[in-house]
Design a protein around this motif. Structure first.
Motif, PDB file in Angstrom:
ATOM      1  N   MET A 108       0.830  -1.200   0.000  1.00 37.22           N
ATOM      2  CA  MET A 108       0.000   0.000   0.000  1.00 37.22           C
ATOM      3  C   MET A 108       0.869   1.256   0.000  1.00 37.22           C
ATOM      4  O   MET A 108       0.570   2.234  -0.696  1.00 37.22           O
ATOM      5  N   ALA A 109       1.959   1.217   0.786  1.00 34.30           N
ATOM      6  CA  ALA A 109       2.868   2.363   0.866  1.00 34.30           C
ATOM      7  C   ALA A 109       3.539   2.629  -0.476  1.00 34.30           C
ATOM      8  O   ALA A 109       3.745   3.786  -0.870  1.00 34.30           O
ATOM      9  N   GLY A 110       3.893   1.555  -1.199  1.00 37.46           N
ATOM     10  CA  GLY A 110       4.505   1.720  -2.514  1.00 37.46           C
ATOM     11  C   GLY A 110       3.547   2.351  -3.506  1.00 37.46           C
ATOM     12  O   GLY A 110       3.926   3.236  -4.286  1.00 37.46           O
ATOM     13  N   TYR A 111       2.302   1.906  -3.476  1.00 35.12           N
ATOM     14  CA  TYR A 111       1.279   2.472  -4.354  1.00 35.12           C
ATOM     15  C   TYR A 111       1.092   3.951  -4.041  1.00 35.12           C
ATOM     16  O   TYR A 111       1.026   4.798  -4.938  1.00 35.12           O
ATOM     17  N   LEU A 112       1.014   4.255  -2.741  1.00 38.09           N
ATOM     18  CA  LEU A 112       0.869   5.636  -2.294  1.00 38.09           C
ATOM     19  C   LEU A 112       2.052   6.482  -2.754  1.00 38.09           C
ATOM     20  O   LEU A 112       1.875   7.584  -3.291  1.00 38.09           O
ATOM     21  N   ALA A 113       3.275   5.977  -2.533  1.00 33.91           N
ATOM     22  CA  ALA A 113       4.478   6.719  -2.897  1.00 33.91           C
ATOM     23  C   ALA A 113       4.502   7.030  -4.391  1.00 33.91           C
ATOM     24  O   ALA A 113       4.833   8.156  -4.802  1.00 33.91           O
ATOM     25  N   ALA A 114       4.137   6.045  -5.198  1.00 40.05           N
ATOM     26  CA  ALA A 114       4.114   6.246  -6.647  1.00 40.05           C
ATOM     27  C   ALA A 114       3.098   7.310  -7.032  1.00 40.05           C
ATOM     28  O   ALA A 114       3.337   8.126  -7.929  1.00 40.05           O
ATOM     29  N   GLY A 115       1.964   7.304  -6.334  1.00 40.82           N
ATOM     30  CA  GLY A 115       0.922   8.286  -6.631  1.00 40.82           C
ATOM     31  C   GLY A 115       1.273   9.692  -6.192  1.00 40.82           C
ATOM     32  O   GLY A 115       0.851  10.672  -6.808  1.00 40.82           O
ATOM     33  N   VAL A 116       2.064   9.799  -5.130  1.00 34.06           N
ATOM     34  CA  VAL A 116       2.456  11.110  -4.587  1.00 34.06           C
ATOM     35  C   VAL A 116       3.653  11.680  -5.336  1.00 34.06           C
ATOM     36  O   VAL A 116       3.795  12.898  -5.476  1.00 34.06           O
ATOM     37  N   SER A 117       4.535  10.816  -5.831  1.00 27.00           N
ATOM     38  CA  SER A 117       5.786  11.256  -6.458  1.00 27.00           C
ATOM     39  C   SER A 117       5.552  12.221  -7.612  1.00 27.00           C
ATOM     40  O   SER A 117       4.710  11.989  -8.477  1.00 27.00           O
ATOM     41  N   LYS A 118       6.342  13.287  -7.614  1.00 29.96           N
ATOM     42  CA  LYS A 118       6.280  14.262  -8.701  1.00 29.96           C
ATOM     43  C   LYS A 118       7.424  14.057  -9.685  1.00 29.96           C
ATOM     44  O   LYS A 118       7.385  14.559 -10.801  1.00 29.96           O
ATOM     45  N   THR A 119       8.444  13.309  -9.260  1.00 27.31           N
ATOM     46  CA  THR A 119       9.611  13.082 -10.114  1.00 27.31           C
ATOM     47  C   THR A 119       9.552  11.762 -10.875  1.00 27.31           C
ATOM     48  O   THR A 119      10.336  11.538 -11.791  1.00 27.31           O
ATOM     49  N   GLY A 120       8.648  10.883 -10.457  1.00 25.79           N
ATOM     50  CA  GLY A 120       8.583   9.561 -11.077  1.00 25.79           C
ATOM     51  C   GLY A 120       9.649   8.626 -10.567  1.00 25.79           C
ATOM     52  O   GLY A 120       9.922   7.588 -11.166  1.00 25.79           O
ATOM     53  N   LYS A 121      10.263   8.995  -9.411  1.00 22.00           N
ATOM     54  CA  LYS A 121      11.263   8.140  -8.789  1.00 22.00           C
ATOM     55  C   LYS A 121      11.040   8.101  -7.282  1.00 22.00           C
ATOM     56  O   LYS A 121      10.836   9.148  -6.652  1.00 22.00           O
ATOM     57  N   VAL A 122      11.066   6.897  -6.713  1.00 17.24           N
ATOM     58  CA  VAL A 122      10.990   6.714  -5.265  1.00 17.24           C
ATOM     59  C   VAL A 122      12.121   5.762  -4.882  1.00 17.24           C
ATOM     60  O   VAL A 122      12.782   5.203  -5.755  1.00 17.24           O
ATOM     61  N   ALA A 123      12.361   5.577  -3.589  1.00 15.38           N
ATOM     62  CA  ALA A 123      13.505   4.749  -3.192  1.00 15.38           C
ATOM     63  C   ALA A 123      13.240   4.023  -1.886  1.00 15.38           C
ATOM     64  O   ALA A 123      12.376   4.417  -1.093  1.00 15.38           O
ATOM     65  N   THR A 124      14.016   2.961  -1.673  1.00 16.81           N
ATOM     66  CA  THR A 124      14.008   2.245  -0.399  1.00 16.81           C
ATOM     67  C   THR A 124      15.369   1.601  -0.181  1.00 16.81           C
ATOM     68  O   THR A 124      16.080   1.290  -1.136  1.00 16.81           O
ATOM     69  N   TYR A 125      15.745   1.455   1.069  1.00 21.07           N
ATOM     70  CA  TYR A 125      16.968   0.737   1.424  1.00 21.07           C
ATOM     71  C   TYR A 125      16.788   0.163   2.815  1.00 21.07           C
ATOM     72  O   TYR A 125      15.856   0.541   3.547  1.00 21.07           O
ATOM     73  N   GLY A 126      17.661  -0.778   3.190  1.00 24.05           N
ATOM     74  CA  GLY A 126      17.506  -1.442   4.481  1.00 24.05           C
ATOM     75  C   GLY A 126      18.724  -1.317   5.364  1.00 24.05           C
ATOM     76  O   GLY A 126      19.803  -0.919   4.923  1.00 24.05           O
ATOM     77  N   GLY A 127      18.533  -1.688   6.633  1.00 31.46           N
ATOM     78  CA  GLY A 127      19.655  -1.721   7.552  1.00 31.46           C
ATOM     79  C   GLY A 127      20.591  -2.858   7.185  1.00 31.46           C
ATOM     80  O   GLY A 127      21.782  -2.670   6.979  1.00 31.46           O
TER      81      GLY A 127
END
Length: 280
Positions: A79-98
């Motif tokens: 759900m968060a990924g879908y939300l992030a894609a919908g909110v993004s204005k640049t067409g790029k989002v990111a994630t990384y882990g510990g």
């Protein structure tokens, strides 16, 4: 301070006559199981692991007095990924882990697949930096859960590449970047595990939402089962359906999330629960 502390610390609680001992984190599971087998009258629970007795070949079997507390966090992360894609204005989002543990990468899997689902539904091409479920070896990780300086460097690097919604999966590793993004005004942060708006209210202006893991819900349930006398080794699995994982409210950023997008995210949660949308 290290895994060498696990056994003696568990023994302290055994010696105190505790009714229930809870180990937090899958790394402690083997020592919890070992103690449970030696003390069958004490109840045990393990957060983020099934709490089973496994041999060197990973042939595992349940232990009668150990309850695993696990979480399907990729549901809320989707759900968060879908939300992030919908909110993004640049067409790029990111994630990384510990670190590349399954309890970390499950968030990243869900997030990336949620973005992919958005793209398919909308005919878009929002890109995910830092993680590809099909190529996990290429994923971006800090290497631990304490180096906030490295985490900040990673986040700033993603921002420089154009990512405007970033999901750091590593407890408080998101804190330094949330502070930085308050100054830069170039990106938003998604928190993990707990509701960041509650845990770190100083970053409220840049916290889009949080992918919450219901640790408190599961541990409370385990405690209550001991009190009620109906404790069992049956694994607890936190899902969207039982509120064992969920997407936190948008809080101060609610007005920045388009009403139609918010409705789509809510419906997506219902569809995942109903099984009509496959998360993995």
């Amino acid at each position: 301070a290290s895994s060498a502390d696990f056994a003696p610390n568990i023994k302290k609680f055994v010696d105190k006559g505790c009714d229930l001992i809870v180990g937090v984190g899958f790394a402690i599971s083997a020592e919890i199981v070992k103690s449970a087998k030696a003390n069958p009258k004490i109840k045990y629970a393990v957060v983020d692991d099934a709490g089973e007795d496994c041999d060197a070949n990973f042939n595992c079997k349940p232990v009668a007095n150990v309850k695993g507390l696990t979480f399907q966090t990729d549901e809320a992360a989707f759900m968060a990924g879908y939300l992030a894609a919908g909110v993004s204005k640049t067409g790029k989002v990111a994630t990384y882990g510990g670190a590349p543990y399954p309890t970390v990468t499950i968030f990243m899997d869900g997030y990336a697949r949620g973005v992919d689902y958005y793209n398919k539904q909308k005919g878009k091409s929002v890109k995910v930096l830092g993680w590809d479920p099909a190529n996990p070896k290429s994923g971006t990780f800090v290497g631990n859960f304490s180096d906030q300086t490295k985490a900040l460097t990673i986040s700033k690097g993603f921002e420089q590449q154009g990512a405007d919604v970033i999901l750091p999966v590593g407890g408080n590793l998101g804190a330094p970047y949330a502070a930085e993004s308050e100054k830069s005004k170039k990106s938003l942060t998604i928190w993990v595990d707990s509701d960041g708006f509650v845990q770190a209210p100083q970053f409220a202006s840049v916290l889009l939402t949080s992918v919450v893991k219901g640790v408190g819900t599961s541990v409370t349930a385990a405690i209550q089962s001991v009190i009620d006398g109906n404790f069992s080794a049956t694994n607890y699995l936190g899902t969207l359906e039982n509120q064992g994982t969920f997407l936190a409210p948008y809080h101060d950023l609610e007005s920045t999330v388009d009403a139609a997008l918010a409705a789509e995210v809510e419906q997506l949660g219902a569809d995942i629960t109903a099984g009509t949308v496959a998360v993995s």
